[in-house]
Design a protein around this motif. Sequence first.
Motif, PDB file in Angstrom:
ATOM      1  N   GLU A  15       0.833  -1.195   0.000  1.00  0.00           N
ATOM      2  CA  GLU A  15       0.000   0.000   0.000  1.00  0.00           C
ATOM      3  C   GLU A  15       0.878   1.259   0.000  1.00  0.00           C
ATOM      4  OE1 GLU A  15      -2.910  -0.126   3.068  1.00  0.00           O
ATOM      5  OE2 GLU A  15      -4.077   1.491   2.157  1.00  0.00           O
ATOM      6  N   SER A  16       1.935   1.195   0.815  1.00  0.00           N
ATOM      7  CA  SER A  16       2.811   2.372   0.930  1.00  0.00           C
ATOM      8  C   SER A  16       3.452   2.706  -0.419  1.00  0.00           C
ATOM      9  CB  SER A  16       3.900   2.103   1.968  1.00  0.00           C
ATOM     10  OG  SER A  16       4.620   0.931   1.615  1.00  0.00           O
ATOM     11  N   VAL A  17       3.821   1.660  -1.154  1.00  0.00           N
ATOM     12  CA  VAL A  17       4.441   1.889  -2.461  1.00  0.00           C
ATOM     13  C   VAL A  17       3.423   2.503  -3.422  1.00  0.00           C
ATOM     14  CG1 VAL A  17       5.411   0.735  -4.495  1.00  0.00           C
ATOM     15  CG2 VAL A  17       6.190   0.084  -2.206  1.00  0.00           C
ATOM     16  N   ASN A  18       2.220   1.946  -3.447  1.00  0.00           N
ATOM     17  CA  ASN A  18       1.180   2.500  -4.326  1.00  0.00           C
ATOM     18  C   ASN A  18       0.901   3.967  -4.015  1.00  0.00           C
ATOM     19  OD1 ASN A  18       0.803   0.217  -5.840  1.00  0.00           O
ATOM     20  ND2 ASN A  18      -0.896  -0.564  -4.606  1.00  0.00           N
ATOM     21  N   GLU A  19       0.776   4.250  -2.717  1.00  0.00           N
ATOM     22  CA  GLU A  19       0.489   5.640  -2.337  1.00  0.00           C
ATOM     23  C   GLU A  19       1.612   6.574  -2.787  1.00  0.00           C
ATOM     24  OE1 GLU A  19      -0.156   5.446   1.871  1.00  0.00           O
ATOM     25  OE2 GLU A  19      -2.199   4.665   1.624  1.00  0.00           O
ATOM     26  N   THR A  20       2.835   6.114  -2.553  1.00  0.00           N
ATOM     27  CA  THR A  20       3.984   6.957  -2.920  1.00  0.00           C
ATOM     28  C   THR A  20       4.039   7.179  -4.428  1.00  0.00           C
ATOM     29  OG1 THR A  20       5.178   5.968  -1.082  1.00  0.00           O
ATOM     30  CG2 THR A  20       6.488   7.191  -2.689  1.00  0.00           C
ATOM     31  N   VAL A  21       3.848   6.095  -5.179  1.00  0.00           N
ATOM     32  CA  VAL A  21       3.922   6.214  -6.641  1.00  0.00           C
ATOM     33  C   VAL A  21       2.801   7.121  -7.152  1.00  0.00           C
ATOM     34  CG1 VAL A  21       3.655   4.947  -8.810  1.00  0.00           C
ATOM     35  CG2 VAL A  21       5.143   4.047  -7.014  1.00  0.00           C
ATOM     36  N   ALA A  22       1.606   6.970  -6.590  1.00  0.00           N
ATOM     37  CA  ALA A  22       0.480   7.796  -7.031  1.00  0.00           C
ATOM     38  C   ALA A  22       0.786   9.269  -6.775  1.00  0.00           C
ATOM     39  CB  ALA A  22      -0.801   7.377  -6.318  1.00  0.00           C
ATOM     40  N   ALA A  23       1.317   9.549  -5.585  1.00  0.00           N
ATOM     41  CA  ALA A  23       1.609  10.952  -5.264  1.00  0.00           C
ATOM     42  C   ALA A  23       2.734  11.482  -6.151  1.00  0.00           C
ATOM     43  CB  ALA A  23       1.985  11.081  -3.790  1.00  0.00           C
ATOM     44  N   ALA A  24       3.800  10.687  -6.284  1.00  0.00           N
ATOM     45  CA  ALA A  24       4.979  11.178  -7.009  1.00  0.00           C
ATOM     46  C   ALA A  24       4.740  11.261  -8.507  1.00  0.00           C
ATOM     47  CB  ALA A  24       6.184  10.291  -6.713  1.00  0.00           C
ATOM     48  N   SER A  25       3.758  10.498  -9.011  1.00  0.00           N
ATOM     49  CA  SER A  25       3.476  10.575 -10.454  1.00  0.00           C
ATOM     50  C   SER A  25       2.299  11.506 -10.723  1.00  0.00           C
ATOM     51  CB  SER A  25       3.181   9.176 -11.015  1.00  0.00           C
ATOM     52  OG  SER A  25       1.939   8.709 -10.528  1.00  0.00           O
ATOM     53  N   GLN A  26       1.920  12.274  -9.740  1.00  0.00           N
ATOM     54  CA  GLN A  26       0.762  13.179  -9.854  1.00  0.00           C
ATOM     55  C   GLN A  26      -0.473  12.412 -10.335  1.00  0.00           C
ATOM     56  OE1 GLN A  26       3.775  14.558 -11.507  1.00  0.00           O
ATOM     57  NE2 GLN A  26       4.249  15.324  -9.484  1.00  0.00           N
ATOM     58  N   GLY A  27      -0.635  11.223  -9.764  1.00  0.00           N
ATOM     59  CA  GLY A  27      -1.841  10.456 -10.057  1.00  0.00           C
ATOM     60  C   GLY A  27      -1.813   9.684 -11.362  1.00  0.00           C
ATOM     61  N   ALA A  28      -0.733   9.809 -12.130  1.00  0.00           N
ATOM     62  CA  ALA A  28      -0.692   9.134 -13.434  1.00  0.00           C
ATOM     63  C   ALA A  28      -0.618   7.617 -13.268  1.00  0.00           C
ATOM     64  CB  ALA A  28       0.495   9.628 -14.249  1.00  0.00           C
TER      65      ALA A  28
END
Length: 728
Positions: free
Chosen positions: A564-577
């Motif tokens: 979950e932590s990875v998904n959240e981080t990736v979502a935030a860092a990719s601006q939701g892309a």
Amino acid sequence: MSEGIEFLQERKSVVVMGLTDLIYAGSNAVAGLTEGAVKDAIEKYGEDHKVGFPDTAYFLPIIYAATGVKIKKLGDLPAAVDILKSLITNKADLGEALNAGLATAVGAEIIEAIRYLDGDPYANDPGIGFVPDPIIRSLGVPLVTGDIPGIAVLLGESADQESLKVIVKDYQEKGLLTFMVGNIIEQAMETGVKIGLEYRVIPLGHEVTSVIHVVSVAIRAALIFGAIEPGKLGDFLTYTKERVPAFVNTFGPLDEVVVSVGAGAIALGFPVIADVEVPEVPGALMTQADHAKTVETSLEARNIKIKVSSKIDVPVAVASAFEGERVRKDTMFAEFGGNKTSAWELVTTADAADIEDHKITIVGPDIDDPMFAGKDVVRLPLGVKIEVAGKAMQKDFETVLERRIHYFMNYIEGAMHVGQRNIAWIRLTKEAYEKGFRLKHIGEVLYSKMRGDFEKVVDKCQITIYTKAEDVDRILEEEVKPIYAARDERMGALTDESVDEFYTCLLCQSFAPSHVCIVTPERLGLCGAVSWLDAKATKELDPLGPNQPVVKGKALDERLGIWESVNETVAAASQGAVKKVTLYSILEDPMTSCGCFECICGIMPEANGVVIVNREHPDVSPVGMTFGELASMTGGGVQTPGFMGHGRFLIGSKKFMSAEGGLPRIVWMPKALKDDVAERLNKAVFEMTGIENFADMVCDETIADDSEGVLEYLEKVGHPALAMDPIM
Ligand code: SF4
Ligand code: ZN
């Protein structure tokens, strides 16, 4: 007509005619030439004759980007010429005139593509012409790290050779990538500037149309890293303006074609700095007649900041631009290691009280020792021991610092460094020796770089260089090898399960805005340059920098590698892309790629496995695609199930697409790559399956490079993939 009068007349014409008129004159001239060239080519070869550039997955890249049209044969060109002509409105408006500049770019691309119909038109030219996709991909990391801070495009013929030399050398020492078009190529060569891709000074060609090959680099950067959709010309222009730090310097009088090429550059967001009088357009077109100020004016115009490192007191240049320099036998003065003598290097932590900062000691003969008089080559054993101390220094960072030795030594003009640890291999040129370069200067460079680049963790640094065989061998056995062994043990124990944190790497976002690398102990960054330890050290050196910890927590799915932590981080860092990534699967939400990956892995369904192709491999793989074509399937921060960019080192990781069965799925790799990874691959597969020498079961191009041949080989050797669950 004398050159002087011609010069004055052209100069006058620039001022008198007005900028837009000149641009249109150039664009119309190029349009006419293009139309004629297309007609002639079709008459000669027929409409169905193939047209294109070598080793690219993007057809005629500028036309593809601007229109989405995939030009494949000569018969496709007349329509492109019509588009080109429609861009030339001849209206007295600068914006419209810049479009005409783009038309010139399209025309030049077509003319150059036609030149390639008869084979490589640059075969007997110092210019390289079209720049293949893999080279562009290899430039990704140095550009994002700022190692290459900008791209200079030099065009024309300089009235003054000496000042041209100073400009080119200045760009080189600042690390810029310099492309040259026109007679300045010979001029620079005559002054002895080192030229070639390995020196970051790249001659493109003599014809003004060859400037298109650098425009093509910028446009393909947007396709490769930015995943910009072909046809959206505006998005491409925004991308090049914001993300490709290029500018143009013109030398000598400008004719209308050069001016319209310049207009094209301006449309891409690249300022043009001329050394003759031009009508100025603020921020876009300016005159700098004083060559001593060309570099400064250009860097300012493009807002390129150069990392200033303190001058190192050595008799040769030290700059990242020299990183790729090779030292061949005929220019070599001295050699260390490389199977001829033993050579090792070590960075180790010491107590601050036990070492003296900036103490550089040579124990044994230097390269100018009288015993070498009359010898062809000086050969010495070499042990380089770097002791560092600092409050924030951690044992784990030793390998990070030690691996930098390779780069630091290669920055030296006249030095080549290959390998690491006790397989280090170093060569020095005669030229460097004649300039006074000695072993202590290696110490000086390493000292300055260790202190400078790692200032947050290295407070003190002491360097000892051994050159007596008995010392080099004894210290290697007694002191160095045990340290390597302890590190290997630590690295082996470092698994994704054994740590609490992974790291992000966001460096490539400057080119691929929605790409995020998640770096774990068993999965390094896809460029191959960032391991988990590197990321951890970078976090220490640059706390707000590109590598941030991701506290793992409990996995949502251990097999696929979902947190979950990875998904959240990736979502935030990719601006939701990107909202979901798995770390261990190539089929379900695989990690995205930016574009600078070392290898590309793709599914070969009929073999129930995957092929891996490294960037250096030029030929078509058994899935019918080259590296460049496979690579174009992914990249730009987009998830493409079935394709995954990755680092070489991942081939040997038990987490390599482990959700689909992992390493035993590899059915084909180029031989050079296979040889490079065989040891680690064999060890990992043996531990996973009990199969010995797995690398021998993996097919390569020396055995077969077509589907049928590969399958035959896999059957013959009893490759494990054939017996696994269907991959798709
Ligand atoms: Fe780019 Fe990933 Fe390498 Fe970082 S680890 S430099 S984001 S490819
Ligand atoms: Zn990248």
